[in-house]
Design an enzyme around this catalytic site. Structure first.
Site, short mmCIF file in Angstrom:
data_model
loop_
_atom_site.label_atom_id
_atom_site.label_comp_id
_atom_site.label_asym_id
_atom_site.label_seq_id
_atom_site.Cartn_x
_atom_site.Cartn_y
_atom_site.Cartn_z
N CYS A 1 -1.59 5.95 1.90
CA CYS A 1 -2.84 5.20 1.80
C CYS A 1 -3.05 4.41 3.09
O CYS A 1 -2.10 3.99 3.74
CB CYS A 1 -2.78 4.25 0.60
N ARG A 15 -4.75 6.18 -8.14
CA ARG A 15 -4.52 7.62 -8.14
C ARG A 15 -4.44 8.18 -9.56
O ARG A 15 -5.02 9.23 -9.86
CB ARG A 15 -3.24 7.94 -7.35
N LEU A 68 0.87 -1.17 0.00
CA LEU A 68 0.00 0.00 0.00
C LEU A 68 0.90 1.22 0.00
O LEU A 68 1.98 1.21 0.61
CB LEU A 68 -0.90 0.04 1.24
N ASP A 69 0.47 2.29 -0.66
CA ASP A 69 1.24 3.53 -0.64
C ASP A 69 1.39 4.04 0.79
O ASP A 69 0.53 3.78 1.65
CB ASP A 69 0.57 4.61 -1.48
N ARG A 70 2.45 4.79 1.01
CA ARG A 70 2.72 5.31 2.35
C ARG A 70 1.53 6.06 2.94
O ARG A 70 1.17 5.89 4.11
CB ARG A 70 3.95 6.22 2.30
#
Length: 412
Positions: A175, A293, A171-173
């Protein structure tokens, strides 16, 4: 079989390509012994793996046989086949890493920090752990990253296991939401296959009634898509910007770009407000970097609130922040009151404030009950892991407080 002499690797499970009308279609149905050993045992140096094959110390046990059979590197495995290695490989030291010393540069975690990591746990069984990842905490370590969830989980979430939990996806930082971790080599192999094949076979799964892995994200976006629901199929690629200082993901023409990656996202509107914000449910059928995104910003024309990398112009137009350099990291630095360990504060960042944080949350995941499937193999009721014949796990993660406040504001 002399279990004290041999180390048993996980059974080979063919790649899942499609699920339709309850039938399993598998491809490829075979794999080489060398590839399966290196995939299951990344801690063993490749030179040692080749030496084991050269010395004829890699074995298998055919169905309904009590004796072992030697394997060569190019021998193929079928579904359910097991490989046995000498127990001595368990004493092989792990490969060195150029950043390994960084893991020893920080003091041990405090009880407060360990308890916080454990509050993130929303599901646990013998095969896997599921966390509700907080925004702002990176999943993996790297340069200038002091704390990462993989290291924190290894120090806090072993419980009675001798090996630490392993990441199987990312997961993105910034997110938040559901993050799945495997507790054993076997479950890691299966989960890696599930997440990898979800991406590689997405084009085949679009029209099916059932898929083996489902992920649903909630996102708050600026504006509203022209259609209330739909399917985005736009390939993604990486471009270099700022004279090579950084890069970003963008939509590319698949026919002209060699490095393009097929990316598919389902979306539907689940809420809208009079002030121009819209809530979307996003279901990625592939797992590309920054996929949701970029699809929201460049294809739907509705960038995610708080996404200043891909939605800077929209945020500037709406007056949601003052400076181009503003980011969620800068927002965290300006906090005067730290409410949680590791410098996290999940209360600030809603749309009621000047500079909102990223409003992207992995809210739900549906995946096969890996633990049940492995128990069937161990009991002898099944020779291979049947991921279609077990019940599904349906897990839900609560929104972080700042997103919950934005939800309540737009629905009041």
């Amino acid at each position: 079989m002399a279990s004290s002499k041999w180390l048993t690797l996980p059974p080979f499970i063919p790649t899942l390509v499609n699920v339709k009308n309850g039938n399993q279609i598998s491809s490829p149905s075979t794999i080489t012994a060398l590839k399966w050993v290196t995939r299951c045992c990344p801690q063993i140096p490749k030179t040692l793996v080749h030496k084991l094959f050269r010395l004829r110390q890699v074995r298998t046990q055919p169905p309904n046989h009590t004796s072992f059979k030697r394997l060569s590197p190019k021998d193929t495995l079928n579904s359910g086949d097991l490989i046995f290695l000498p127990q001595s490989v368990k004493q092989t030291p792990p490969p060195t890493h150029k950043h390994k010393h960084l893991s020893h540069s920080h003091p041990p975690l405090t009880d407060k920090q360990i308890n916080f990591i454990r509050t993130l746990l929303i599901y646990k069984d013998p095969a896997l752990l599921v966390l509700n990842k907080p925004p702002g905490l990176p999943v993996q370590g790297g340069i200038n990253i002091k704390h990462s969830l993989d290291v924190l989980a290894a120090a806090s979430l072993n419980y009675d296991y001798s090996e630490p939990p392993r990441l199987v996806h990312r997961l993105d930082r910034d997110c938040s939401g559901i993050l799945v971790m495997a507790r054993t080599h076997t479950s890691a192999t299966i989960l890696h296959s599930i997440f990898r094949d979800k991406t590689s076979t997405a084009s085949h799964n679009i029209a099916t009634d059932k898929t083996i892995l489902q992920r649903r994200y909630w996102a708050m976006v600026i504006g509203c898509p022209r259609r209330p629901k739909g399917l985005v199929t736009a390939s993604l690629g990486k471009v270099v910007v700022d004279n090579g200082k950084s890069d970003r993901i963008t939509v590319v023409d698949k026919s002209t770009s060699v490095s393009s990656q097929h990316a598919v996202t389902e979306y539907k509107v689940i809420g809208s407000s009079s002030n121009g914000y819209t809530w979307l449910e996003l279901s990625p059928l592939t797992g590309r970097k920054h996929q949701l995104r970029v699809h929201c910003a460049e294809v739907l024309g509705t960038p995610i609130v708080g996404d200043y990398k891909y939605g800077w112009q929209a945020h500037k137009k709406w007056g949601l922040f003052e400076d181009e350099e503003d980011s969620s990291e800068e927002l965290l630095k300006e906090e005067t009151e730290t409410l949680l360990p590791f410098g996290l504060n999940m209360k600030k960042g809603s749309i009621c404030e000047k500079r909102p944080r990223l409003h992207l949350h992995c809210k739900q995941i549906v995946l096969p009950n890996i633990c049940e499937s492995l128990q069937n193999v161990e009991s002898g009721s099944s020779r291979s892991c049947d991921l279609l014949g077990v019940e599904s796990l349906e897990l839900v993660a609560a929104l972080p407080p700042y997103m919950q406040r934005s939800w309540e504001f737009t629905n009041s």
